[in-house]
Design an enzyme around this catalytic site. Structure first.
Site, PDB file in Angstrom:
ATOM      1  N   SER A   1       0.864  -1.189   0.000  1.00  0.00           N
ATOM      2  CA  SER A   1       0.000   0.000   0.000  1.00  0.00           C
ATOM      3  C   SER A   1       0.890   1.225   0.000  1.00  0.00           C
ATOM      4  O   SER A   1       1.729   1.393   0.892  1.00  0.00           O
ATOM      5  CB  SER A   1      -0.875   0.012   1.251  1.00  0.00           C
ATOM      6  OG  SER A   1      -1.335   1.337   1.478  1.00  0.00           O
TER       7      SER A   1
ATOM      8  N   HIS B   1      -1.533  -1.458  -4.009  1.00  0.00           N
ATOM      9  CA  HIS B   1      -2.778  -1.025  -3.369  1.00  0.00           C
ATOM     10  C   HIS B   1      -2.779   0.503  -3.276  1.00  0.00           C
ATOM     11  O   HIS B   1      -1.875   1.092  -2.691  1.00  0.00           O
ATOM     12  CB  HIS B   1      -2.829  -1.659  -1.974  1.00  0.00           C
ATOM     13  CG  HIS B   1      -4.087  -1.459  -1.204  1.00  0.00           C
ATOM     14  ND1 HIS B   1      -5.206  -2.241  -1.373  1.00  0.00           N
ATOM     15  CD2 HIS B   1      -4.409  -0.576  -0.231  1.00  0.00           C
ATOM     16  CE1 HIS B   1      -6.152  -1.861  -0.532  1.00  0.00           C
ATOM     17  NE2 HIS B   1      -5.699  -0.835   0.176  1.00  0.00           N
TER      18      HIS B   1
ATOM     19  N   ASP C   1      -4.766   3.673  -1.956  1.00  0.00           N
ATOM     20  CA  ASP C   1      -5.796   4.090  -1.000  1.00  0.00           C
ATOM     21  C   ASP C   1      -6.351   5.452  -1.389  1.00  0.00           C
ATOM     22  O   ASP C   1      -5.635   6.450  -1.385  1.00  0.00           O
ATOM     23  CB  ASP C   1      -5.197   4.148   0.409  1.00  0.00           C
ATOM     24  CG  ASP C   1      -5.013   2.764   0.998  1.00  0.00           C
ATOM     25  OD1 ASP C   1      -5.982   1.985   0.987  1.00  0.00           O
ATOM     26  OD2 ASP C   1      -3.896   2.460   1.460  1.00  0.00           O
TER      27      ASP C   1
ATOM     28  N   MET D   1      -8.901   8.335  -0.471  1.00  0.00           N
ATOM     29  CA  MET D   1      -9.660   8.860   0.681  1.00  0.00           C
ATOM     30  C   MET D   1     -10.172  10.258   0.374  1.00  0.00           C
ATOM     31  O   MET D   1      -9.452  11.075  -0.207  1.00  0.00           O
ATOM     32  CB  MET D   1      -8.755   8.924   1.907  1.00  0.00           C
ATOM     33  CG  MET D   1      -8.086   7.613   2.252  1.00  0.00           C
ATOM     34  SD  MET D   1      -7.198   7.749   3.800  1.00  0.00           S
ATOM     35  CE  MET D   1      -6.339   6.177   3.827  1.00  0.00           C
TER      36      MET D   1
ATOM     37  N   HIS E   1      -8.611   1.081  -3.574  1.00  0.00           N
ATOM     38  CA  HIS E   1      -9.465   0.935  -2.392  1.00  0.00           C
ATOM     39  C   HIS E   1     -10.145   2.276  -2.146  1.00  0.00           C
ATOM     40  O   HIS E   1      -9.519   3.214  -1.657  1.00  0.00           O
ATOM     41  CB  HIS E   1      -8.573   0.522  -1.211  1.00  0.00           C
ATOM     42  CG  HIS E   1      -9.277   0.416   0.095  1.00  0.00           C
ATOM     43  ND1 HIS E   1      -8.599   0.297   1.283  1.00  0.00           N
ATOM     44  CD2 HIS E   1     -10.604   0.405   0.409  1.00  0.00           C
ATOM     45  CE1 HIS E   1      -9.476   0.218   2.279  1.00  0.00           C
ATOM     46  NE2 HIS E   1     -10.690   0.298   1.771  1.00  0.00           N
TER      47      HIS E   1
ATOM     48  N   MET F   1     -12.116   4.657  -0.263  1.00  0.00           N
ATOM     49  CA  MET F   1     -12.678   5.014   1.056  1.00  0.00           C
ATOM     50  C   MET F   1     -13.358   6.357   0.883  1.00  0.00           C
ATOM     51  O   MET F   1     -12.886   7.396   1.356  1.00  0.00           O
ATOM     52  CB  MET F   1     -11.549   5.060   2.093  1.00  0.00           C
ATOM     53  CG  MET F   1     -11.051   3.669   2.485  1.00  0.00           C
ATOM     54  SD  MET F   1      -9.444   3.710   3.284  1.00  0.00           S
ATOM     55  CE  MET F   1      -8.398   3.694   1.837  1.00  0.00           C
TER      56      MET F   1
ATOM     57  N   MET G   1     -11.218  -5.136   6.530  1.00  0.00           N
ATOM     58  CA  MET G   1     -10.340  -4.149   7.180  1.00  0.00           C
ATOM     59  C   MET G   1      -9.919  -4.685   8.540  1.00  0.00           C
ATOM     60  O   MET G   1     -10.759  -5.092   9.345  1.00  0.00           O
ATOM     61  CB  MET G   1     -11.077  -2.813   7.385  1.00  0.00           C
ATOM     62  CG  MET G   1     -11.332  -1.995   6.144  1.00  0.00           C
ATOM     63  SD  MET G   1      -9.897  -1.647   5.127  1.00  0.00           S
ATOM     64  CE  MET G   1      -8.815  -0.721   6.230  1.00  0.00           C
TER      65      MET G   1
ATOM     66  N   GLY H   1      -2.379   4.940   7.832  1.00  0.00           N
ATOM     67  CA  GLY H   1      -1.454   3.816   7.827  1.00  0.00           C
ATOM     68  C   GLY H   1      -0.860   3.633   9.216  1.00  0.00           C
ATOM     69  O   GLY H   1      -1.095   4.430  10.126  1.00  0.00           O
TER      70      GLY H   1
ATOM     71  N   ASP I   1      -6.350  -5.789   5.229  1.00  0.00           N
ATOM     72  CA  ASP I   1      -5.731  -4.471   5.075  1.00  0.00           C
ATOM     73  C   ASP I   1      -5.687  -3.765   6.431  1.00  0.00           C
ATOM     74  O   ASP I   1      -6.723  -3.459   7.005  1.00  0.00           O
ATOM     75  CB  ASP I   1      -6.590  -3.665   4.074  1.00  0.00           C
ATOM     76  CG  ASP I   1      -6.007  -2.303   3.749  1.00  0.00           C
ATOM     77  OD1 ASP I   1      -4.856  -2.033   4.121  1.00  0.00           O
ATOM     78  OD2 ASP I   1      -6.731  -1.521   3.097  1.00  0.00           O
ATOM     79  N   GLY I   2      -4.451  -3.535   6.899  1.00  0.00           N
ATOM     80  CA  GLY I   2      -4.271  -2.778   8.126  1.00  0.00           C
ATOM     81  C   GLY I   2      -3.471  -3.530   9.171  1.00  0.00           C
ATOM     82  O   GLY I   2      -3.891  -4.576   9.649  1.00  0.00           O
ATOM     83  N   GLY I   3      -2.276  -3.018   9.453  1.00  0.00           N
ATOM     84  CA  GLY I   3      -1.455  -3.606  10.508  1.00  0.00           C
ATOM     85  C   GLY I   3      -0.862  -4.952  10.157  1.00  0.00           C
ATOM     86  O   GLY I   3      -0.455  -5.711  11.046  1.00  0.00           O
TER      87      GLY I   3
ATOM     88  N   GLY J   1       1.401  -1.628   4.248  1.00  0.00           N
ATOM     89  CA  GLY J   1       1.963  -0.310   3.966  1.00  0.00           C
ATOM     90  C   GLY J   1       3.193  -0.052   4.823  1.00  0.00           C
ATOM     91  O   GLY J   1       4.334  -0.155   4.367  1.00  0.00           O
TER      92      GLY J   1
HETATM   93  C1  DX5 Z   1      -5.931   2.214   5.832  1.00  0.00           C
HETATM   94  C2  DX5 Z   1      -5.591   1.783   4.433  1.00  0.00           C
HETATM   95  C3  DX5 Z   1      -4.527   0.783   4.353  1.00  0.00           C
HETATM   96  C4  DX5 Z   1      -3.213   1.211   4.897  1.00  0.00           C
HETATM   97  C5  DX5 Z   1      -2.586   0.021   5.505  1.00  0.00           C
HETATM   98  O1  DX5 Z   1      -7.018   3.068   5.766  1.00  0.00           O
HETATM   99  O2  DX5 Z   1      -6.733   1.263   3.794  1.00  0.00           O
HETATM  100  O3  DX5 Z   1      -4.364   0.321   3.016  1.00  0.00           O
HETATM  101  O4  DX5 Z   1      -2.337   1.730   3.952  1.00  0.00           O
HETATM  102  O5  DX5 Z   1      -1.403   0.450   6.047  1.00  0.00           O
HETATM  103  P1  DX5 Z   1      -0.616  -0.339   7.154  1.00  0.00           P
HETATM  104  O6  DX5 Z   1      -0.147  -1.593   6.529  1.00  0.00           O
HETATM  105  O7  DX5 Z   1       0.457   0.611   7.490  1.00  0.00           O
HETATM  106  O8  DX5 Z   1      -1.579  -0.586   8.295  1.00  0.00           O
HETATM  107 ZN    ZN Z   2      -6.437   0.172   1.880  1.00  0.00          ZN
END
Ligand code: DX5
Ligand code: ZN
Length: 225
Positions: free
Chosen positions: A17, A42, A44, A46, A76, A78, A147, A154, A182-184, A204
């Protein structure tokens, strides 16, 4: 040129990401992760409404497409009212587009529209959204995104309870539809989500915070084995 379709289910895909990358040199950042042999990136998107943060829109995606002809752009969204914008993202070069069930008025219509636009379709659910919310439409998608943090930023802490929903999602969609998390996600969390049935691992911070991104990607791949 490579076939820019979502890879068929059955392989583990690590999907960097760019949210944690250096936005001032995006094309170089993407070229670096591509050298690790990833198939997807990926992106993102927003809007400052659906999530309290803003990133990039179709013009940036279109410029990135001019630099990169080989990676599947996994967009993605959002954003509120995703149906208003999917055409523009498809024109910009998105190959796969994920929208949030919490923002979708008519998910079936939107999935059909994505397919008509030549994109594969993804549906996403926030940590607090139950799997039942997507149960009827998930089998119509090409990938379901679970999610594992609250969307918007991130480098957040992985939410174990949210990740457990992957188990039920996998039961619903079977083996032929991808399940993305996706996330952490990092090498420590990877075996957990893979054991639940995830095959598409967005990361990410775990990649872009490292000086050697290729090694960071390989560490996640190794952890998935
Ligand atoms: C969060 C995003 C993720 C983010 C993940 O809103 O959708 O794609 O980049 O990042 P990490 O891997 O740092 O949690
Ligand atoms: Zn994402």
């Amino acid at each position: 040129m490579a076939d820019l379709r979502l890879p068929k289910a059955g392989t583990i895909e690590v999907v960097p990401s760019i949210l944690s990358s250096d936005f001032a040199k995006l094309a170089d950042e993407i070229a670096e992760i591509e050298s690790a042999g990833v198939n997807m990136v990926h992106l993102d998107i927003m809007d400052g409404h659906f999530v309290p943060n803003m990133t990039i829109g179709p013009p940036v995606v279109a410029k990135l497409r001019q630099h990169d002809h080989d990676l599947v752009f996994d967009c993605h969204l959002m954003i509120t009212e995703p149906a208003r914008y999917v055409e523009r993202f498809a024109e910009a070069g998105a190959n796969h587009i994920t929208f949030h069930i919490e923002a979708a008025g008519e998910p079936r219509t939107l999935i059909r529209k994505l397919h008509q636009l030549g994109c594969t379709a993804g549906i996403c659910l926030n940590p607090e959204t139950p799997v039942e919310a997507i149960e009827a439409v998930a089998p119509l998608c090409d990938m379901v995104l679970v999610m594992t943090v609250h969307p918007g930023f991130g480098a957040q802490e992985f939410i174990p309870e949210a990740a457990k929903k992957v188990i039920r999602v996998r039961e619903i969609v079977g083996p032929d539809i991808r399940v993305e998390v996706d996330g952490g996600i990092d090498p420590e969390k990877t075996p957990i989500v893979v054991s639940y049935g995830a095959d598409t691992l967005v990361a990410g911070h775990a990649i872009f915070s490292k000086t050697n991104r290729v090694a960071a990607i390989n560490a996640i791949r190794d952890a998935a084995k």
